[in-house]
Scaffold this active site. Structure first.
Site, PDB file in Angstrom:
ATOM      1  N   ASN A  22      -7.466  -2.195  14.052  1.00  9.47           N
ATOM      2  CA  ASN A  22      -8.860  -2.567  13.771  1.00  9.47           C
ATOM      3  C   ASN A  22      -8.952  -3.801  12.876  1.00  9.47           C
ATOM      4  OD1 ASN A  22      -7.888  -1.408  11.481  1.00  9.47           O
ATOM      5  ND2 ASN A  22      -9.436   0.188  11.306  1.00  9.47           N
ATOM      6  N   ASP A  80       0.817  -1.216   0.000  1.00  8.93           N
ATOM      7  CA  ASP A  80       0.000   0.000   0.000  1.00  8.93           C
ATOM      8  C   ASP A  80       0.851   1.268   0.000  1.00  8.93           C
ATOM      9  OD1 ASP A  80       0.954  -0.394   2.568  1.00  8.93           O
ATOM     10  OD2 ASP A  80      -1.006  -0.689   3.478  1.00  8.93           O
TER      11      ASP A  80
HETATM   12  C1  GLP Z   1      -0.469   0.488   8.505  1.00 10.51           C
HETATM   13  C2  GLP Z   1      -0.160  -0.347   7.269  1.00 10.51           C
HETATM   14  C3  GLP Z   1      -0.410  -1.810   7.517  1.00 10.51           C
HETATM   15  C4  GLP Z   1       0.282  -2.219   8.808  1.00 10.51           C
HETATM   16  C5  GLP Z   1      -0.343  -1.477   9.965  1.00 10.51           C
HETATM   17  C6  GLP Z   1       0.205  -1.891  11.319  1.00 10.51           C
HETATM   18  O1  GLP Z   1      -1.796   0.858   8.592  1.00 10.51           O
HETATM   19  N1  GLP Z   1      -0.921   0.070   6.140  1.00 10.51           N
HETATM   20  O2  GLP Z   1       0.071  -2.552   6.413  1.00 10.51           O
HETATM   21  O3  GLP Z   1       0.165  -3.602   8.995  1.00 10.51           O
HETATM   22  O4  GLP Z   1      -0.088  -0.113   9.741  1.00 10.51           O
HETATM   23  O5  GLP Z   1       1.301  -1.100  11.666  1.00 10.51           O
HETATM   24  P1  GLP Z   1       2.290  -1.425  12.833  1.00 10.51           P
HETATM   25  O6  GLP Z   1       3.146  -2.546  12.355  1.00 10.51           O
HETATM   26  O7  GLP Z   1       3.088  -0.154  12.994  1.00 10.51           O
HETATM   27  O8  GLP Z   1       1.495  -1.782  14.023  1.00 10.51           O
END
Ligand code: GLP
Length: 241
Positions: free
Chosen positions: A135, A66
């Site tokens: 979420n 993404d």
């Molecule tokens: C973002 C990304 C996700 C990721 C999520 C969790 O929203 N688009 O791909 O998995 O964050 O992030 P973290 O690993 O910092 O908890």
């Protein structure tokens, strides 16, 4: 889904690296799907170490999950910047083999179509790495995303923008939209590893392992996938029986 529980974040990162390294050794031109966020940072450090010890990344092809819509590659919080900063600049990857959604595409919808087609043309993703949002989102597929969704433009929820505000100076600077691979795009990957660490992910892991599939909880789509590993540390597993 296979569940692997490791003692701590370091062990989790090492295990994830082992899986990625095995993949690349068995197929040097593997197509790898990469993720951003805090969770895979330990894995990326291990991959850089593996490169220093001789692992060759010159033939791999990558597709990132993404990107924020509206952020140029050079923006310090773009996922493009993150990938080069945290991993790609430190391994011998070929720039032309790197694919990350373009947050400034002139025609983002057309870009999404082309991204989807390019994944297909590459032979499909051999190994996809995932994190999980608070979420339950995967990539930027927020709650309610269709399980048959493809790469597309999505609106980010308040919760996600709030969570990701940690990386921006102010929540108002967090983009409101993103480009993300769809759930069906992710599910087409031959192998998937979802990483989660820390107590704040424990409720999500409990839901993922114990509750049934629902579009309200996007990660639950993985329940249908034949080759998925849920790799967590003890804290993230703390609400499991
Ligand atoms: C973002 C990304 C996700 C990721 C999520 C969790 O929203 N688009 O791909 O998995 O964050 O992030 P973290 O690993 O910092 O908890």
């Amino acid at each position: 889904m296979q569940l692997i529980i490791k003692d701590n974040y370091k062990e989790l990162s090492k295990e994830a690296a082992k899986i990625v390294i095995e993949q690349i050794k068995s197929k040097p031109n593997s197509v790898i799907g990469f993720a951003t966020g805090d969770t895979p940072l330990g894995l990326y450090k291990e991959l850089i170490k593996a490169h220093k010890n001789g692992l060759d990344f010159s033939q791999i092809i990558t597709f990132n999950l993404d990107e924020y819509l509206g952020l140029p590659d050079s923006h310090g919080q773009s996922y493009n910047y993150y990938m080069w900063d945290k991993l790609f600049n430190h391994i011998n990857i070929k720039k032309e083999n790197v694919n990350i959604p373009d947050g400034t595409a002139f025609d983002p919808e057309k870009f999404c179509e082309e991204y989807e087609a390019k994944i297909k043309k590459s032979g499909g993703i051999d190994l996809q790495i995932l994190g999980i949002g608070r979420n339950g989102h995967i990539g930027f597929n927020e709650s309610g995303s269709k399980f048959n969704s493809r790469t597309r433009i999505v609106n980010l929820t308040k919760q996600t923008r709030k969570d990701n505000a940690k990386f921006f100076e102010d929540i108002n600077n967090v983009p409101v939209q993103a480009i993300t691979m769809g759930i069906s795009t992710i599910l087409k990957s031959k192998k998937i590893i979802l990483l989660a660490n820390g107590k704040e992910k424990a409720e999500n892991i409990r839901k993922l392992m114990n509750e049934s599939k629902t579009e309200k909880f996007p990660a639950s789509a993985l329940k249908d996938h034949p080759n998925t590993i849920i790799l967590v540390d003890k804290d993230a597993a703390s609400l499991l029986d």
